[in-house]
Design an enzyme around this catalytic site. Sequence first.
Site, mmCIF file in Angstrom:
data_model
loop_
_atom_site.group_PDB
_atom_site.id
_atom_site.type_symbol
_atom_site.label_atom_id
_atom_site.label_comp_id
_atom_site.label_asym_id
_atom_site.label_seq_id
_atom_site.Cartn_x
_atom_site.Cartn_y
_atom_site.Cartn_z
ATOM 1 N N ARG A 63 37.921 45.445 47.808
ATOM 2 C CA ARG A 63 38.612 45.813 46.650
ATOM 3 C C ARG A 63 37.788 47.238 46.300
ATOM 4 O O ARG A 63 36.639 47.411 46.616
ATOM 5 C CB ARG A 63 38.637 45.237 45.435
ATOM 6 C CG ARG A 63 39.462 44.045 45.501
ATOM 7 C CD ARG A 63 39.571 43.275 44.104
ATOM 8 N NE ARG A 63 38.151 42.461 44.056
ATOM 9 C CZ ARG A 63 37.328 42.787 42.982
ATOM 10 N NH1 ARG A 63 37.578 43.979 42.553
ATOM 11 N NH2 ARG A 63 36.129 42.367 42.999
ATOM 12 N N TYR A 111 43.823 45.720 52.607
ATOM 13 C CA TYR A 111 42.734 44.906 52.320
ATOM 14 C C TYR A 111 43.270 43.949 51.140
ATOM 15 O O TYR A 111 43.247 44.420 49.795
ATOM 16 C CB TYR A 111 41.429 45.511 52.396
ATOM 17 C CG TYR A 111 40.410 44.161 52.912
ATOM 18 C CD1 TYR A 111 40.011 43.867 54.183
ATOM 19 C CD2 TYR A 111 40.095 43.424 51.754
ATOM 20 C CE1 TYR A 111 39.541 42.884 54.246
ATOM 21 C CE2 TYR A 111 39.103 42.334 51.961
ATOM 22 C CZ TYR A 111 38.787 41.995 53.341
ATOM 23 O OH TYR A 111 37.920 41.115 53.590
ATOM 24 N N LYS A 151 45.448 39.876 42.591
ATOM 25 C CA LYS A 151 44.714 40.475 41.418
ATOM 26 C C LYS A 151 45.613 41.472 40.537
ATOM 27 O O LYS A 151 45.665 41.745 39.332
ATOM 28 C CB LYS A 151 43.356 41.366 41.752
ATOM 29 C CG LYS A 151 42.550 40.363 42.736
ATOM 30 C CD LYS A 151 42.022 39.223 41.832
ATOM 31 C CE LYS A 151 41.371 38.144 42.492
ATOM 32 N NZ LYS A 151 39.994 37.958 42.384
ATOM 33 N N HIS A 171 40.653 34.953 35.551
ATOM 34 C CA HIS A 171 39.923 34.895 37.047
ATOM 35 C C HIS A 171 38.679 33.717 37.007
ATOM 36 O O HIS A 171 37.684 33.722 37.030
ATOM 37 C CB HIS A 171 39.164 36.133 37.258
ATOM 38 C CG HIS A 171 38.484 36.288 38.452
ATOM 39 N ND1 HIS A 171 37.448 37.214 38.808
ATOM 40 C CD2 HIS A 171 38.990 35.927 39.815
ATOM 41 C CE1 HIS A 171 37.237 37.156 39.969
ATOM 42 N NE2 HIS A 171 38.212 36.376 40.573
ATOM 43 N N SER A 217 33.583 38.017 41.422
ATOM 44 C CA SER A 217 34.023 38.030 42.832
ATOM 45 C C SER A 217 32.777 37.344 43.594
ATOM 46 O O SER A 217 31.679 37.837 43.405
ATOM 47 C CB SER A 217 34.338 39.165 43.245
ATOM 48 O OG SER A 217 35.562 39.548 42.578
ATOM 49 N N CYS A 247 30.982 34.730 43.557
ATOM 50 C CA CYS A 247 30.032 33.874 42.683
ATOM 51 C C CYS A 247 30.127 32.636 42.617
ATOM 52 O O CYS A 247 29.494 31.851 41.819
ATOM 53 C CB CYS A 247 29.840 34.641 41.492
ATOM 54 S SG CYS A 247 29.181 35.954 41.446
ATOM 55 N N ASP A 283 40.936 30.845 42.105
ATOM 56 C CA ASP A 283 40.605 31.966 41.871
ATOM 57 C C ASP A 283 41.380 32.527 40.733
ATOM 58 O O ASP A 283 40.708 33.206 39.772
ATOM 59 C CB ASP A 283 41.111 33.025 42.993
ATOM 60 C CG ASP A 283 40.559 34.430 43.087
ATOM 61 O OD1 ASP A 283 39.255 34.423 42.819
ATOM 62 O OD2 ASP A 283 41.325 35.371 42.876
ATOM 63 N N ARG A 323 36.869 36.974 55.306
ATOM 64 C CA ARG A 323 37.785 36.207 54.408
ATOM 65 C C ARG A 323 38.440 35.279 55.465
ATOM 66 O O ARG A 323 38.895 35.974 56.655
ATOM 67 C CB ARG A 323 38.409 37.036 53.353
ATOM 68 C CG ARG A 323 37.763 37.719 52.167
ATOM 69 C CD ARG A 323 38.103 37.587 51.040
ATOM 70 N NE ARG A 323 37.132 38.120 50.043
ATOM 71 C CZ ARG A 323 36.824 37.495 48.664
ATOM 72 N NH1 ARG A 323 37.565 36.415 48.641
ATOM 73 N NH2 ARG A 323 36.080 38.172 47.988
#
Length: 599
Positions: free
Chosen positions: A70, A203, A212, A232, A254, A256, A283, A371
């Site tokens: 991001r 991406y 998001k 989130h 993110s 974590c 998420d 990912r």
Amino acid sequence: MASGLEALTSWVTEMAALTRPAHIHWCDGSDAEYNALVQQMLQSGDLVELNQQTHPGCYLHRSDPADVARVEHLTFVCHPQREDTGPNNHWMAPDEAHAKIDALFDGCMAGRTMYVVPYCMGPIDSPLARCGVEITDSPYVVANMRIMTRMGAAAQARIEREGMLSNGTFVKGLHSTGELDPERRYIMHFPAELSIKSYGSGYGGNALLGKKCHALRIASNQARSEGWLAEHMLIVGIENPRGETHYIAAAFPSACGKTNLSMLIPPASYLRDGWKVRTIGDDICWMRPGPDGRLWAINPEAGFFGVAPGTCSGSNPNALETIARDTIYTNVALTADNQPWWEGLPGTPVIDWRGRPYDAANGPAAHPNSRFTVSARQCPTWSQEAEAAHGVPISAIVFGGRRPSLVPLVFEAHHWSHGVLVGASMGSETTAAATGTVGVMRRDSMAMKPFCGYHYGDYFAHWLSFDQAGARLPKVFHVNWFRKGRDGKFLWPGFGDNLRVLEWMIDRVEGRLDGVETPIGILPGPAELKLDGLDLERHQLDELLAVDHAGWQAELAAIGEYLETCMPRLPERLRKEQQRVAEALTEMLRQPRQADATT
Ligand code: GTP
Ligand code: SPV
Ligand code: MN
């Protein structure tokens, strides 16, 4: 009002006039369509086939090396009034933003196919779900959207149906991969128009606009005006041997630990005792008060876009099983026999994420933000409850981040307003999920710093507003799996053992444990965490549960300064909470004997 179909077709016509594609393909979401896209991408080189014996239906995509995460500095939230965007977002006037990005979109799809991707965020029949349509020129985006959302004909039918209703307006997202030039890249949000324009990146969160952009930045605005929360957060159901099931929603920044906690495997003794884990989401969580006063939550997504590095049989066997088939990998490395590989897996990388022969001198073999995209239904712990139209009731909200020092393993907020302060005060070290420096501590209120689509001050006020007569709000906790000892190693084993901490939370929710009162919140009493079978020394546990009052006094001062950045929109109640905790710490430090005590 125009019917949903008219609104949709006229917008598609308008976007086609701007981008001038050679073809327009309306996506139906079928298997045949997905398979044809995969074949086309194998031919174009957008996808590479992986070892089909070990990984059936799995493919690798290598993104441009300048397009791997991001881009927060290129992400804009364009409210008509600058103030509404807040200190937590970049702002551009809507007219200027449209002009700037439309100039990039002008003719950008010439000779290419424009895909029209209708999608539904949330179970297709859920009143909590919301629809959108993404227009894109990237078949990789289409394939990912098919996995990550309820994409295709059913979503389009709902859009057509809802066109007549006041809340039925779908979110319009326009995306082009463009030249992948970071100098010609913008992710623009227009909350007042329910629209998103993204140019120059293929991406993840930059390009899969349902995630998001829609489900957090736009939806947080809708949630605010309609009285719900778009967060989130993972959602996990924990069933204990008593047969009680508690759903827990947890906000970590993110990279974590959300995906990991959402599908954790209980420690052996817990498994023997009959503990069960149900994955609802990894998420994003949309939740609203139900008629019973509790918060009811849905996961708006249908798949996982998960961090690959670190995923292994020791840390997350569930994820590993989930991604053994029908998965799109992005920016991972390859073994000699063409299996996907990343740091943490056994075996040896031979080709790195850029497609070069692996050489340790070039850095990690897999990109740190590499990912996997996979349907949530493939997860062994996936729960049917994730399809429930009304959602699941939330018993506890958990905040947490990467804090190598100071912040204990777990504490409970005194009450809702304190919980909002705890969330607002969150800090964490930055990760590879966004471009920029990794490992720098920053404030990340509710793990929403990159995702809250309006002023943080208004957002905190919105959170506080749920504390109403008749509300049965969840308890609020803070955790830190990432506390380090003097040797620089994590003190807490994490992963499956995090269930031990969740058990304590559930016992607190059920009123079975007393905990220990401290100025920063309630901590587990000396024997309240179940640690059987854990190789944890007494001094490590003491460190994990210590409250360093002087350190916290400095932390509260820093939190106070941070909250000031939300002035003049900082709710007075939040400021008072910060003062209350700061004063309680000062009081503690005046009583030396107590201040020395840990727990
Ligand atoms: P986003 O998808 O970016 O929102 O990330 P996420 O919050 O879902 O993070 P994820 O679960 O993918 O974890 C990111 C990294 O943290 C991985 O490398 C994990 O191995 C690591 N991690 C997750 N949980 C724990 C834990 O309990 N302890 C430790 N030490 N590391 C963890
Ligand atoms: C995050 O960064 O929090 C993610 C990955 O979940 S992305 O979809 O790229 O935002
Ligand atoms: Mn995330």
